[in-house]
Design an enzyme around this catalytic site. Structure first.
Site, mmCIF file in Angstrom:
data_model
loop_
_atom_site.group_PDB
_atom_site.id
_atom_site.type_symbol
_atom_site.label_atom_id
_atom_site.label_comp_id
_atom_site.label_asym_id
_atom_site.label_seq_id
_atom_site.Cartn_x
_atom_site.Cartn_y
_atom_site.Cartn_z
ATOM 1 N N GLU A 292 0.848 -1.193 0.000
ATOM 2 C CA GLU A 292 0.000 0.000 0.000
ATOM 3 C C GLU A 292 0.887 1.248 0.000
ATOM 4 O O GLU A 292 1.931 1.276 0.644
ATOM 5 C CB GLU A 292 -0.872 -0.021 1.258
ATOM 6 C CG GLU A 292 -1.761 1.193 1.446
ATOM 7 C CD GLU A 292 -2.415 1.225 2.817
ATOM 8 O OE1 GLU A 292 -3.481 1.838 2.951
ATOM 9 O OE2 GLU A 292 -1.840 0.636 3.775
ATOM 10 N N LYS A 355 -10.024 0.090 -2.057
ATOM 11 C CA LYS A 355 -10.270 -0.243 -0.652
ATOM 12 C C LYS A 355 -11.714 0.046 -0.280
ATOM 13 O O LYS A 355 -12.213 1.154 -0.480
ATOM 14 C CB LYS A 355 -9.314 0.563 0.231
ATOM 15 C CG LYS A 355 -9.360 0.195 1.706
ATOM 16 C CD LYS A 355 -8.315 0.986 2.483
ATOM 17 C CE LYS A 355 -8.292 0.589 3.944
ATOM 18 N NZ LYS A 355 -7.274 1.361 4.698
ATOM 19 N N CYS A 406 -4.525 -3.060 4.128
ATOM 20 C CA CYS A 406 -4.247 -2.575 5.481
ATOM 21 C C CYS A 406 -5.230 -3.128 6.502
ATOM 22 O O CYS A 406 -5.378 -4.330 6.643
ATOM 23 C CB CYS A 406 -4.204 -1.052 5.475
ATOM 24 S SG CYS A 406 -3.351 -0.356 6.923
#
Length: 535
Positions: A292, A355, A406
């Protein structure tokens, strides 16, 4: 209805009357419960202390008034979450850390009140105490994982068990079942300890039975098979995967002030890997994974950034999964994305994952005008990240990747969707440059649970570490250091088929939470009967 319990089958330790623990013991027990739970999580990793923490909290609040139960649960929550989430204050100041810790502790306050509320059931049916403890913990986590703003599942009991025999239970019922097992183990401990030890030697017989049940619970985890194969599979299919951990010029929120340097770090590390492949010193990877934020310069809009990524992909001769910040779709909006970049052709716009769960107050600011009155730090988030609307199932060619970004690895449904969508390999792209090594290890523990839960090999690729590969049985290989550059290459097994946990989906959690609600209702009926009983 908020009274101490008038009678019970056993008194508190050292007390023949049906009373709770004295506050002089209950308060230290509640604090020690939080400390024991904390030490069960990475970077400490003393997983047996998780059931001990559960038992201490259960003992502290048993037979308490609701307010006292809530207060003691809050103490446990503070002792757990304040140090567990300390990494959130490294670069943002103390206020966000304090507010988040207080919010998470409030859920343990609810748990403390609920545990006090069901005390009559635990006293009337002593054998049910471990089950009551288990379902209440699952119910508390189910609520905390979803509220507010989509919840914050960090610190679930299941995530403390990455080296425990109970980890394999994730293959049967996911994180909720592991949490349930840990809490039941704690319930067995408190049930064994909560008795008047001055009585006859016969007290040891139920203790022996409860100890045997605890040993059987731990042993059950080791018997659960891990990994799955689809029908007709006779051979193991593997791919060679490279993780590129390029590192950043400096840790902190301003790491992206040198966005070009971060991108260059990952390009140069990939070019060096290509050189070693050309020299015959390293097998050519089938897929390369960057973390990321490896390109916070939008490579779709910035020709220079796109050219550099193409240079790396062409040199290594393999597709690269790039963690990129993409501008749009609207003005003042951005997307946190995993973007597949192929050698020779560049960005594959059909293979992009956005995301789905941006972090509130970090990647977007809900109620910004209100939040600004509490802290001006919210204005650091200049552009709100827009959530995606589909699972991160990306066809890289040699393998179908299940990409999560994440903190999304903490959310059951987001990971599950990638597997049911066809992912053969789980990929967690993350950026730990704004945190520390404790946070990175806690995140890797979640990756280990997900690998077991879905029978998929997995990997975590971080800008600064910890990165590593995880096998379907939860073992870690090739883990990197923190705040350092590294390139790790491994062969990974591609998975197919579904574990019982993948097939069951959310239903184990629903069933256990429904039992928690039933327990609360049953305790209400029992309390009401006692109130209206003659005398």
């Amino acid at each position: 209805m908020d009274r101490e319990q008038p009678r019970a089958t056993d008194g508190a330790p050292g007390d023949g009357a049906a009373r709770p623990l004295p506050l002089t013991l209950a308060v230290p027990a509640a604090v020690l419960a939080g400390v024991a739970l904390l030490l069960a999580f990475p970077p400490y990793g003393w997983w047996p202390l998780a059931p001990v923490g559960v038992a201490l909290l259960a003992a502290a609040v048993h037979r308490r008034r609701l307010r006292a139960g809530a207060g003691l649960g809050f103490l446990t929550g503070l002792a757990l979450f304040a140090p567990l989430l300390e990494w959130t204050n490294l670069h943002t100041g103390y206020l966000p850390w304090a507010l988040l810790s207080l919010l998470q502790a409030a859920y343990l306050a609810l748990l403390g009140a609920a545990t006090a509320w069901v005390s009559p059931l635990a006293d009337r049916h002593r054998a049910a105490w471990p089950l009551l403890t288990g379902v209440l913990w699952v119910g508390q986590e189910a609520l905390r994982d979803r509220t507010p703003f989509g919840g914050f599942p960090w610190g679930r009991l299941a995530f403390s068990q990455d080296t425990s025999p109970l980890l394999k239970l994730a293959a049967l019922g996911g994180a909720p079942l592991v949490t349930f097992a840990v809490a039941v183990a704690g319930g067995l401990l408190v049930t064994a300890a909560w008795r008047d030890w001055r009585r006859a030697p016969g007290q040891w017989r139920p203790v022996a039975g409860l100890t045997a049940a605890l040993v059987a619970l731990l042993a059950a985890g080791t018997a659960v098979p891990t990994g799955v194969r689809g029908a007709g599979d006779t051979v193991t299919v593997t791919v060679t995967v490279a993780i590129v951990q390029g590192n950043v010029p400096r840790l902190g929120l301003d790491f992206n002030a040198q966005r070009q340097a971060v991108l260059n770090n990952h390009v140069d590390a990939t070019l060096d890997l290509a050189r070693r492949v050309a020299e015959g010193g390293q097998e050519r990877p089938d897929v390369v994974v960057w973390p990321e934020n490896s390109s916070d310069i939008d490579p779709l809009r910035n020709p220079g950034a796109g050219e550099r990524i193409s240079q790396a992909a062409d040199a290594i001769g393999a597709p690269i999964l790039v963690g990129a910040v993409l501008v749009g779709p609207g003005p003042g909006q951005v997307r946190n994305a995993g973007l597949l970049w192929r050698p020779g052709s560049g960005a594959d716009l059909d293979q992009v994952y956005t995301k789905r769960h941006p972090v509130p107050f970090a990647e977007y600011v809900p109620l910004r005008s209100v939040a600004r009155k509490i802290s001006s730090q919210v204005d650091r988030v200049r552009s709100d990240f827009v959530p995606g609307d589909r699972p991160g199932v990306l066809d890289a060619g040699p393998a179908v990747l299940g990409d999560v970004i994440c903190f999304e690895v903490a959310y059951d449904g987001i990971v599950r969707d990638t597997v049911t969508g066809g992912a053969q390999l789980l990929v967690v792209q993350t950026n730990n440059a704004t945190f520390d090594v404790a946070e990175a290890r806690q995140q890797l523990a979640m990756v280990r649970l997900r690998a077991v839960e879905h029978g998929r090999a997995a990997l975590m690729a971080s800008t600064v570490g910890v990165s590593g590969f995880v096998s379907p049985d939860g073992r870690v290989d090739g883990a990197t250091g923190f705040n350092t550059a590294a390139v790790v290459v491994r062969q990974m097994e591609l998975g197919d088929g579904r574990t019982p946990a993948t097939t069951a989906g959310v239903w184990p959690e629903v069933a256990l939470t429904a039992l928690a609600v039933a327990a609360l209702a049953g305790a209400a009926v029992l309390r009401r009967r006692r109130e209206v009983a003659p005398g």
